[in-house]
Design a protein around this motif. Structure first.
Motif, PDB file in Angstrom:
ATOM      1  N   GLN A 126      -5.716  -5.057  13.095  1.00  0.00           N
ATOM      2  CA  GLN A 126      -5.839  -3.685  13.583  1.00  0.00           C
ATOM      3  C   GLN A 126      -7.206  -3.108  13.254  1.00  0.00           C
ATOM      4  O   GLN A 126      -7.875  -2.508  14.105  1.00  0.00           O
ATOM      5  CB  GLN A 126      -4.738  -2.825  12.964  1.00  0.00           C
ATOM      6  CG  GLN A 126      -4.752  -1.359  13.398  1.00  0.00           C
ATOM      7  CD  GLN A 126      -3.816  -0.516  12.556  1.00  0.00           C
ATOM      8  OE1 GLN A 126      -4.042  -0.300  11.370  1.00  0.00           O
ATOM      9  NE2 GLN A 126      -2.734  -0.049  13.170  1.00  0.00           N
ATOM     10  N   GLN A 127      -7.651  -3.279  11.996  1.00  0.00           N
ATOM     11  CA  GLN A 127      -8.934  -2.729  11.569  1.00  0.00           C
ATOM     12  C   GLN A 127     -10.102  -3.447  12.245  1.00  0.00           C
ATOM     13  O   GLN A 127     -11.081  -2.809  12.643  1.00  0.00           O
ATOM     14  CB  GLN A 127      -9.054  -2.846  10.056  1.00  0.00           C
ATOM     15  CG  GLN A 127      -8.065  -2.005   9.282  1.00  0.00           C
ATOM     16  CD  GLN A 127      -8.586  -0.621   8.985  1.00  0.00           C
ATOM     17  OE1 GLN A 127      -9.577  -0.457   8.277  1.00  0.00           O
ATOM     18  NE2 GLN A 127      -7.939   0.381   9.533  1.00  0.00           N
ATOM     19  N   ALA A 165      -5.192   1.155   6.955  1.00  0.00           N
ATOM     20  CA  ALA A 165      -4.326   0.722   8.059  1.00  0.00           C
ATOM     21  C   ALA A 165      -2.870   1.083   7.762  1.00  0.00           C
ATOM     22  O   ALA A 165      -2.514   1.521   6.666  1.00  0.00           O
ATOM     23  CB  ALA A 165      -4.487  -0.778   8.269  1.00  0.00           C
ATOM     24  N   ASP A 166      -2.015   0.873   8.741  1.00  0.00           N
ATOM     25  CA  ASP A 166      -0.607   1.215   8.651  1.00  0.00           C
ATOM     26  C   ASP A 166       0.108   0.270   7.688  1.00  0.00           C
ATOM     27  O   ASP A 166       0.155  -0.946   7.906  1.00  0.00           O
ATOM     28  CB  ASP A 166       0.009   1.122  10.054  1.00  0.00           C
ATOM     29  CG  ASP A 166       1.437   1.605  10.102  1.00  0.00           C
ATOM     30  OD1 ASP A 166       2.028   1.867   9.038  1.00  0.00           O
ATOM     31  OD2 ASP A 166       1.977   1.707  11.218  1.00  0.00           O
ATOM     32  N   ALA A 167       0.695   0.828   6.627  1.00  0.00           N
ATOM     33  CA  ALA A 167       1.370   0.007   5.621  1.00  0.00           C
ATOM     34  C   ALA A 167       2.605  -0.690   6.181  1.00  0.00           C
ATOM     35  O   ALA A 167       3.102  -1.651   5.573  1.00  0.00           O
ATOM     36  CB  ALA A 167       1.760   0.859   4.423  1.00  0.00           C
ATOM     37  N   LEU A 223      -7.221  -1.370   3.735  1.00  0.00           N
ATOM     38  CA  LEU A 223      -5.856  -1.877   3.808  1.00  0.00           C
ATOM     39  C   LEU A 223      -4.930  -1.088   2.890  1.00  0.00           C
ATOM     40  O   LEU A 223      -5.374  -0.433   1.949  1.00  0.00           O
ATOM     41  CB  LEU A 223      -5.834  -3.363   3.430  1.00  0.00           C
ATOM     42  CG  LEU A 223      -6.826  -4.263   4.170  1.00  0.00           C
ATOM     43  CD1 LEU A 223      -6.756  -5.686   3.641  1.00  0.00           C
ATOM     44  CD2 LEU A 223      -6.583  -4.229   5.674  1.00  0.00           C
ATOM     45  N   ASN A 224      -3.624  -1.201   3.173  1.00  0.00           N
ATOM     46  CA  ASN A 224      -2.617  -0.480   2.403  1.00  0.00           C
ATOM     47  C   ASN A 224      -1.583  -1.480   1.915  1.00  0.00           C
ATOM     48  O   ASN A 224      -0.866  -2.077   2.712  1.00  0.00           O
ATOM     49  CB  ASN A 224      -1.968   0.596   3.272  1.00  0.00           C
ATOM     50  CG  ASN A 224      -1.105   1.555   2.473  1.00  0.00           C
ATOM     51  OD1 ASN A 224      -0.521   1.189   1.459  1.00  0.00           O
ATOM     52  ND2 ASN A 224      -1.029   2.793   2.926  1.00  0.00           N
ATOM     53  N   GLN A 242      -2.640  -5.618   9.569  1.00  0.00           N
ATOM     54  CA  GLN A 242      -3.593  -4.560   9.232  1.00  0.00           C
ATOM     55  C   GLN A 242      -5.032  -5.036   9.453  1.00  0.00           C
ATOM     56  O   GLN A 242      -5.868  -4.284   9.970  1.00  0.00           O
ATOM     57  CB  GLN A 242      -3.406  -4.136   7.777  1.00  0.00           C
ATOM     58  CG  GLN A 242      -2.108  -3.417   7.504  1.00  0.00           C
ATOM     59  CD  GLN A 242      -2.014  -2.934   6.063  1.00  0.00           C
ATOM     60  OE1 GLN A 242      -2.946  -2.319   5.536  1.00  0.00           O
ATOM     61  NE2 GLN A 242      -0.897  -3.200   5.404  1.00  0.00           N
ATOM     62  N   LEU A 280       2.628  -2.496   8.745  1.00  0.00           N
ATOM     63  CA  LEU A 280       2.171  -3.796   9.247  1.00  0.00           C
ATOM     64  C   LEU A 280       1.987  -4.766   8.095  1.00  0.00           C
ATOM     65  O   LEU A 280       1.767  -4.371   6.953  1.00  0.00           O
ATOM     66  CB  LEU A 280       0.841  -3.626   9.988  1.00  0.00           C
ATOM     67  CG  LEU A 280       0.818  -2.747  11.241  1.00  0.00           C
ATOM     68  CD1 LEU A 280      -0.616  -2.590  11.721  1.00  0.00           C
ATOM     69  CD2 LEU A 280       1.701  -3.333  12.336  1.00  0.00           C
TER      70      LEU A 280
END
Length: 325
Positions: A71-72, A59-61, A28-29, A68, A63
């Motif tokens: 998504q993952q 993942a995309d920060a 995660l970000n 995230q 989101l």
């Protein structure tokens, strides 16, 4: 002693022991930066750090944390059935923000019923008391692991890579984290410029004297766009072959306390950024050759360990280590 398939205290073994099944990390970000990037300590980060803050696989920060996680999960579940996950805040320094923000995103992560643990990658100089208190409270709800990027115990190398803090800061952080019941995982880079194999073993032996619960052994990757790339071109230094790395890795594992869980054996360099070593692109090949070499040497974690890990809370006895699989 008879050799077994995986004679080391692997994370996979530990997760199955604790949670009864395989557990996967969700990278995660949290959208944070680092004091080594924003001018507090310096600019550009550590010499090896990429523009993604070592979070290229996160993942995309843009989101939400929930987004995230979804998504993952989707990416992992497309390949294999999984029921339990670790929420791993990976990119940059994940306690470098107001405690109110940290509480919001960490709580959002652990509210997911499939998340069994929270892992937070950070720096030992970014753990003020209010953040430590927050992590202690969260640890009462679900296990919280704090990952610290030590990389090396040697001051000269720490200065070269612009780590930005001294060994006493690391030691103080470990004491404070353990006093609050938090598990500590330490990142070590093997192959840093100028370090000998003996010096790398000194880092491992030092960590045996610390009250840590996990270690990530990371092969040095030279990535495009980093200051390490410039240094490598201007001041060439030897890059280990696969055979040299595997031999060193086994030496480290032989000296490592069997109570310490091994979370990583080599690491991944993003394919589009990796300059060297190119052989590390095939992680499966590296791991297969590592296990074959362990078998050939008839060795295991802790074979050369002679001390007692300080304040160890490990649950794995050396006498039974060779039965791990």
């Amino acid at each position: 002693m008879k050799w077994a398939e995986k004679p080391y205290h692997s994370l996979d073994y530990e997760m199955k022991r604790r949670f009864g099944e395989k557990v996967y990390r969700l990278a995660l970000n949290g959208g944070m930066t680092c004091p080594n990037r924003d001018g507090t300590l310096g600019y550009g980060g550590c010499i090896f750090c990429s523009s993604g803050g070592s979070g290229e696989f996160a993942a995309d920060a843009a989101l939400s944390v929930t987004g995230q996680i979804l998504q993952q999960k989707k990416q992992i579940l497309a390949k294999r059935p999984v029921h339990k996950f670790i929420a791993y805040f990976q990119a940059y320094t994940n306690t470098y923000a107001p405690v109110e923000y940290l509480e919001r995103i960490f709580l959002e992560a652990i509210r997911d019923e499939d998340i069994v643990a929270l892992s937070v990658a950070t720096r030992p100089d970014c753990l003020p008391d209010d953040v430590l208190d927050l992590l202690e409270r969260l640890n009462r709800r679900k296990p919280v692991w704090i990952e610290l990027g030590l990389q090396t115990v040697h001051d000269s190398t720490a200065a070269l890579i612009r780590r930005g803090y001294g060994l006493s800061t690391f030691e103080d952080a470990v004491r404070k984290l353990r006093a609050r019941g938090l598990e500590v995982i330490v990142h070590v880079i093997l192959g840093l410029p100028g370090e000998t194999s003996g010096q790398m073993l000194e880092t491992v032996n030092y960590l045996n004297t610390c009250d840590i619960q996990g270690i990530k052994l990371q092969l040095l990757h030279i990535l495009k766009g980093t200051d390490l790339e410039t240094y490598y071109h201007e001041t060439p230094f030897p890059i280990m072959t696969m055979e040299e790395y595997i031999e060193l890795l086994i030496d480290c594992i032989e000296h490592l306390s069997p109570d310490i869980v091994i979370h990583r054996l080599t690491g991944d360099g993003p394919a589009g950024l990796l300059i060297a070593p190119q052989w590390s692109r095939s992680k499966r090949t590296v791991l297969n050759r590592f296990h074959a070499a362990m078998r050939s040497r008839n060795t295991w974690q802790g074979k050369a360990f002679t001390g007692q890990q300080e304040n160890s809370g490990g649950a794995l006895c050396r006498n039974h280590l060779h039965y791990i699989n």
